[in-house]
Design a protein around this motif. Structure first.
Motif, mmCIF file in Angstrom:
data_model
loop_
_atom_site.group_PDB
_atom_site.id
_atom_site.type_symbol
_atom_site.label_atom_id
_atom_site.label_comp_id
_atom_site.label_asym_id
_atom_site.label_seq_id
_atom_site.Cartn_x
_atom_site.Cartn_y
_atom_site.Cartn_z
ATOM 1 N N PRO A 1 8.950 27.276 108.230
ATOM 2 C CA PRO A 1 8.373 26.449 109.296
ATOM 3 C C PRO A 1 9.410 26.104 110.354
ATOM 4 C CG PRO A 1 7.664 25.647 107.169
ATOM 5 C CD PRO A 1 8.650 26.742 106.899
ATOM 6 N N GLU A 2 10.651 25.939 109.921
ATOM 7 C CA GLU A 2 11.721 25.629 110.869
ATOM 8 C C GLU A 2 11.914 26.784 111.862
ATOM 9 O OE1 GLU A 2 14.924 24.622 108.314
ATOM 10 O OE2 GLU A 2 16.121 23.979 110.064
ATOM 11 N N LYS A 3 11.950 28.010 111.321
ATOM 12 C CA LYS A 3 12.113 29.160 112.200
ATOM 13 C C LYS A 3 10.895 29.323 113.110
ATOM 14 C CE LYS A 3 15.324 32.226 109.825
ATOM 15 N NZ LYS A 3 15.481 33.457 109.061
ATOM 16 N N ARG A 4 9.706 29.031 112.586
ATOM 17 C CA ARG A 4 8.495 29.122 113.428
ATOM 18 C C ARG A 4 8.616 28.180 114.615
ATOM 19 N NH1 ARG A 4 3.648 29.453 108.891
ATOM 20 N NH2 ARG A 4 4.909 30.704 107.503
ATOM 21 N N ASP A 5 9.107 26.984 114.306
ATOM 22 C CA ASP A 5 9.267 25.990 115.347
ATOM 23 C C ASP A 5 10.269 26.449 116.400
ATOM 24 O OD1 ASP A 5 7.781 23.649 115.223
ATOM 25 O OD2 ASP A 5 9.656 22.502 115.412
ATOM 26 N N LYS A 6 11.359 27.043 115.927
ATOM 27 C CA LYS A 6 12.395 27.515 116.844
ATOM 28 C C LYS A 6 11.854 28.658 117.711
ATOM 29 C CE LYS A 6 15.578 24.762 115.497
ATOM 30 N NZ LYS A 6 16.910 24.599 115.064
ATOM 31 N N LEU A 7 11.063 29.512 117.091
ATOM 32 C CA LEU A 7 10.503 30.631 117.840
ATOM 33 C C LEU A 7 9.565 30.104 118.936
ATOM 34 C CD1 LEU A 7 10.802 33.678 117.648
ATOM 35 C CD2 LEU A 7 8.734 33.763 116.287
ATOM 36 N N ARG A 8 8.782 29.079 118.580
ATOM 37 C CA ARG A 8 7.909 28.435 119.556
ATOM 38 C C ARG A 8 8.715 27.879 120.727
ATOM 39 N NH1 ARG A 8 2.637 27.272 118.644
ATOM 40 N NH2 ARG A 8 2.243 27.563 116.444
ATOM 41 N N SER A 9 9.847 27.222 120.401
ATOM 42 C CA SER A 9 10.669 26.639 121.476
ATOM 43 C C SER A 9 11.244 27.744 122.345
ATOM 44 C CB SER A 9 11.846 25.849 120.944
ATOM 45 O OG SER A 9 11.453 24.974 119.961
ATOM 46 N N ALA A 10 11.692 28.841 121.707
ATOM 47 C CA ALA A 10 12.292 29.932 122.480
ATOM 48 C C ALA A 10 11.251 30.516 123.430
ATOM 49 C CB ALA A 10 12.830 31.003 121.537
ATOM 50 N N ALA A 11 10.044 30.740 122.945
ATOM 51 C CA ALA A 11 8.982 31.283 123.793
ATOM 52 C C ALA A 11 8.665 30.296 124.920
ATOM 53 C CB ALA A 11 7.734 31.579 122.955
#
Ligand SMILES: Nc1ncnc2c1ncn2[C@@H]1O[C@H](COP(=O)(O)OP(=O)(O)OP(=O)(O)O)[C@@H](O)[C@H]1O
Ligand SMILES: [Mg+2]
Length: 486
Positions: free
Chosen positions: A134-144
């Motif tokens: 979930p942490e990486k998902r969140d980071k990916l969301r922020s990057a996008a």
């Protein structure tokens, strides 16, 4: 803009290459577009930032000029693998996190769409590996988001590859997807019951193409060091020489798919000077044997876990660049033969599947129950199987039955929760044990598909609320009636 024109995008944000697939639907007819680099291939997931000027070079250009740039730039590859790390690098006066670097790749993809079609890639379905935290998902969301792209939903990479080949696979009730890329191996056993797609089992590994390149590079280095009689570890070589060796090793790995020999020549390999090594296929097959065995075992394990038995697996879909490894294909062929299916355009498959879901979104439904074990040992369900998960939430109120200063909730409903240690499956909420006191519990599934419970006493301020989360939620995906013919 013409009437009835809609654009839908799927993004494969890969460890080594990334791609966008878009569907432009005009009058119910979708046209498919692939966006990557200028040469019509997926975009290498690399970013170079000039150490003095801060100038950013991404994708194919950064890949082609890797050697030149590695002298003047900080060079980042495989950022997806380190997305959740809290590292900060200061380059030319600006601080960079892995999220900022990933954002540059999203920006390049967005620009590629803009330049080709004039359209704005502002919302997309994005594929992620199995077990992507979930942490990486969140980071990916922020990057996008930093690139102006909203992630409307995530789909697992193997599931996306399945959807990309839906026409071919629709009559196969059980399909294994084997996706071996640069950073991860993702295996998923999928069951398709009239458009209801569930993951029966999954397995994965972080040993993939990058790891193999590194291993080959180390072995070649050892050969050279032996020949020249110089003792110097690969990791102690100048980083530009290491990079050069990695690039050549990757190229040789691909060449050995077709040829029985490959040559690696490097004019200036650090203190070793000019080097030339001839590699033969048997040497190579021997080196990658442990990784190939690991991958084959991973598939076996997933098939076993699915409980359906090998005879009931109809097709094994082979995607991802590392699925082209000749020693792997030979092994797989000897075990699974006719069941193997190698799709065309495999490098675009994951993005394609994600784009199809963006165009004809179905819904995720829960495939398990989650609830609370009450003090009389009865089970109170919060989430039941077959519940649609989009925007799902519920609230309930509990009274307190004992004199503890904590209201303790114990979760259950599925064997993995029930078998986990008490500290993982329970939630203690500070309370006053007053008769009129209530504990309000709100449950929901967040945008990253994490099941969350927030509970707090009506007599305590917000900061006394407590959160329980569960990221292993089992669900299935139900395809909608296809609104457009693909
Ligand atoms: N013909 C080939 N033989 C062997 N390996 C190959 C071949 N072509 C590509 N690869 C390897 O495949 C990997 C890239 O695959 P792919 O583009 O599917 O990965 P990715 O999607 O970026 O990574 P991931 O899905 O793990 O995040 C690289 O390690 C590359 O060296
Ligand atoms: Mg991939």
């Amino acid at each position: 803009m013409p009437a009835n024109l809609n654009n839908y995008y799927g993004i494969d944000f890969g460890t080594t290459t990334s791609a966008v697939v878009g569907y432009m639907v005009m009058d119910h007819k979708p046209e498919q577009f692939f966006y990557g680099d200028d040469e019509g291939r997926p975009l290498p997931s690399v970013v170079a930032i000039n150490k003095t000027t801060g100038e950013i070079t991404t994708g194919r250009e950064a890949w082609n000029k890797k050697m030149e740039l590695s002298e003047t730039c900080e060079y980042f590859s495989s950022v997806k693998s380190v997305l959740d790390r809290d590292t900060r690098t200061t380059i030319a006066g600006r601080e960079w996190t892995p999220v900022d670097i990933a954002a540059e790749l999203f920006k390049t993809l967005k620009t590629s769409v803009k330049e080709r079609t004039g359209n704005d890639l502002s919302i997309a379905t994005v594929a992620i590996p199995i077990g992507f935290s979930p942490e990486k998902r969140d980071k990916l969301r922020s990057a996008a988001a930093k690139a102006g792209i909203t992630i409307s939903s995530f789909v697992s990479e193997p599931t996306a590859a399945f959807f990309a080949n839906y026409e071919e696979l629709r009559s196969s009730p059980i399909v294994a997807v084997f996706d071996w890329g640069g950073g991860t191996l993702d295996v998923s056993i999928l069951k398709n019951e009239n458009g209801r797609i569930s993951e029966l089992a999954t397995a994965g590994s972080n040993i993939a193409g990058d790891y193999i390149d590194n291993k080959i590079a180390q072995r070649i280095h050892a050969k050279i060091a032996r020949k020249k009689g110089i003792e110097l570890a690969f990791s102690d070589m100048p980083s530009s020489a290491q990079d050069l060796m990695l690039v050549r090793s990757e190229r040789a790995k691909r060449a050995l798919g077709d040829d029985d020999t490959a040559t690696i020549s490097i004019n200036n390999y650090g203190p070793f000077g000019a080097c030339r090594e001839l590699l033969d296929y048997d040497w190579f097959a021997d080196i990658v044997e442990p990784e190939v065995s690991m991958a084959v075992d991973c598939l076996k394990k997933a098939i076993e876990q699915s409980g359906v038995g090998l005879a009931n697996i109809d097709r094994i879909v082979m995607v991802g660049g590392s699925s082209n490894l000749r020693p792997l294909i030979e092994r797989m062929d000897s075990i699974y033969g006719e069941k193997l299916f190698f799709p065309d355009e495999t490098m675009w498959n994951v993005g394609q599947g994600a784009a199809r879901l963006a165009m004809t979104p179905g819904d995720y439904y829960s495939n398990q129950s989650i609830g609370i074990i009450l003090s009389d040992n009865s089970f109170f369900a919060l989430l039941s199987p077959d519940t649609p998960l989009t925007n799902w939430n519920m609230e309930c109120h509990f009274g307190i039955v004992d004199t503890n200063e904590e209201a303790r909730f114990v979760f259950g409903g599925s064997s993995d929760i029930e078998e986990s240690p008490a500290r993982f499956k329970s939630l203690s909420v500070p309370a006053y044990r007053f008769l009129q006191e209530q504990i309000i519990l709100r449950a929901f599934v967040d945008e990253n598909m994490v099941f969350k419970v927030i509970a707090g006493s009506t007599m305590r301020p917000r900061e006394y609320r407590r959160v329980w989360d569960y990221s292993q939620l089992k669900c299935y995906y139900k395809l909608p009636e296809m609104r457009v013919e693909l």
